[in-house]
Design a protein around this motif. Structure first.
Motif, short mmCIF file in Angstrom:
data_model
loop_
_atom_site.label_atom_id
_atom_site.label_comp_id
_atom_site.label_asym_id
_atom_site.label_seq_id
_atom_site.Cartn_x
_atom_site.Cartn_y
_atom_site.Cartn_z
N GLN A 93 0.64 -1.08 -0.12
CA GLN A 93 0.15 -0.16 -0.09
C GLN A 93 0.93 1.21 0.09
OE1 GLN A 93 -3.23 -0.14 -0.51
NE2 GLN A 93 -2.74 -2.56 -0.63
N ARG A 94 2.04 1.23 0.88
CA ARG A 94 2.91 2.32 0.95
C ARG A 94 2.30 3.61 1.30
NH1 ARG A 94 7.77 1.66 -3.30
NH2 ARG A 94 7.91 -0.63 -3.22
N ARG A 95 1.18 3.46 2.05
CA ARG A 95 0.45 4.70 2.84
C ARG A 95 -0.25 4.02 3.95
NH1 ARG A 95 -5.02 4.48 0.96
NH2 ARG A 95 -5.52 2.95 -0.43
N LEU A 96 -0.66 4.88 5.02
CA LEU A 96 -1.43 4.58 6.05
C LEU A 96 -3.00 4.40 5.74
CD1 LEU A 96 0.37 6.93 8.58
CD2 LEU A 96 0.38 4.49 8.78
N VAL A 97 -3.48 3.19 5.95
CA VAL A 97 -4.89 3.15 5.87
C VAL A 97 -5.32 2.28 7.23
CG1 VAL A 97 -4.36 2.17 3.52
CG2 VAL A 97 -4.52 0.53 5.02
N SER A 98 -6.86 2.69 7.26
CA SER A 98 -7.46 2.02 8.28
C SER A 98 -7.54 0.59 8.43
CB SER A 98 -8.67 2.64 8.53
OG SER A 98 -9.57 1.83 7.50
N ARG A 99 -7.66 -0.24 9.52
CA ARG A 99 -7.96 -1.72 9.50
C ARG A 99 -9.09 -2.13 8.78
NH1 ARG A 99 -7.21 -5.40 14.50
NH2 ARG A 99 -7.74 -7.26 13.71
N GLY A 100 -10.21 -1.44 8.74
CA GLY A 100 -11.29 -1.89 7.89
C GLY A 100 -10.83 -1.60 6.42
N ASP A 101 -10.15 -0.68 6.09
CA ASP A 101 -9.50 -0.63 4.49
C ASP A 101 -8.73 -1.78 4.40
OD1 ASP A 101 -10.97 1.73 4.31
OD2 ASP A 101 -9.29 3.03 4.33
N LEU A 102 -7.74 -2.00 5.23
CA LEU A 102 -6.88 -3.28 4.96
C LEU A 102 -7.69 -4.55 4.74
CD1 LEU A 102 -3.72 -3.46 5.10
CD2 LEU A 102 -4.08 -4.33 7.57
N LYS A 103 -8.69 -4.83 5.79
CA LYS A 103 -9.56 -5.96 5.49
C LYS A 103 -10.36 -6.03 3.97
CE LYS A 103 -9.84 -7.31 10.07
NZ LYS A 103 -10.81 -7.84 11.26
N ALA A 104 -10.76 -4.89 3.92
CA ALA A 104 -11.63 -4.77 2.43
C ALA A 104 -10.55 -5.03 1.29
CB ALA A 104 -12.20 -3.18 2.44
N MET A 105 -9.33 -4.70 1.33
CA MET A 105 -8.50 -4.87 0.34
C MET A 105 -7.86 -6.37 0.24
SD MET A 105 -5.96 -1.41 0.31
CE MET A 105 -6.09 -0.85 1.86
N GLY A 106 -8.44 -7.17 1.09
CA GLY A 106 -8.07 -8.54 1.21
C GLY A 106 -7.04 -9.20 2.04
N TYR A 107 -6.79 -8.22 2.96
CA TYR A 107 -5.55 -8.61 4.10
C TYR A 107 -6.22 -9.42 4.82
CZ TYR A 107 -2.17 -5.37 1.99
OH TYR A 107 -1.48 -4.71 1.33
N ARG A 108 -5.58 -10.44 5.49
CA ARG A 108 -6.12 -11.24 6.70
C ARG A 108 -5.16 -11.36 7.69
NH1 ARG A 108 -8.28 -15.96 2.66
NH2 ARG A 108 -5.90 -15.43 2.32
N LEU A 109 -5.39 -10.68 8.77
CA LEU A 109 -4.36 -10.39 10.05
C LEU A 109 -4.22 -11.72 10.59
CD1 LEU A 109 -5.35 -6.87 11.22
CD2 LEU A 109 -3.50 -7.82 9.81
N ARG A 110 -3.11 -12.15 11.04
CA ARG A 110 -3.17 -13.26 11.66
C ARG A 110 -2.52 -13.05 12.97
NH1 ARG A 110 -6.65 -15.15 9.37
NH2 ARG A 110 -6.71 -16.55 7.24
#
Length: 131
Positions: A93-110
């Protein structure tokens, strides 16, 4: 220097290059740098903390920043960094995003990489380079 300018400076110099194994490092060069997702995250924290190793470690110990293992949008293992009060960022991403944005982009935090694991990765780096 403002946080956005710090990240923009790193972004302008950074080129992604996968490493073999786990070789976590801070890219200290002033010019172009290459590394993987952990290298990007660690370097960004170090830059945010004024290039000070003492402040870098203190920021990790006090949870000002937390590295997280996640699955990237493509499903690969990946590292992102959470910056308290500002959001999440990584070398994709190379920029700050919210947790919701991260999840919406398809990231899955483990799982978070807490300080003992980060310290262990740094300590093992010289040994792993010899193998």
């Amino acid at each position: 220097m403002a946080a956005d300018a710090v990240q923009a400076s790193l972004n302008g110099r950074f080129t992604y290059h996968a490493d073999k194994g786990e070789s976590w490092r801070i890219m200290r060069d002033q010019g172009p740098v290459t590394g993987d997702c952990e290298d990007y995250s660690l370097t960004l924290i170090w830059l945010y903390e004024g290039r000070s190793m003492l402040r870098f470690w203190w920021a990790l110990i006090t949870f000002r920043y937390v590295l997280w293992f996640c699955l990237s949008p493509s499903g690969d293992g990946h590292a992102v960094v959470w910056c308290r009060g500002r959001g999440w960022t990584d070398n994709i991403q190379r920029r700050l995003v919210s947790r919701g944005d991260l999840k919406a982009m398809g990231y899955r935090l483990r799982i978070p990489y807490l300080v003992p694991l980060v310290a262990l990765k740094f300590l093992l780096r010289p040994l792993l380079r010899r193998i």
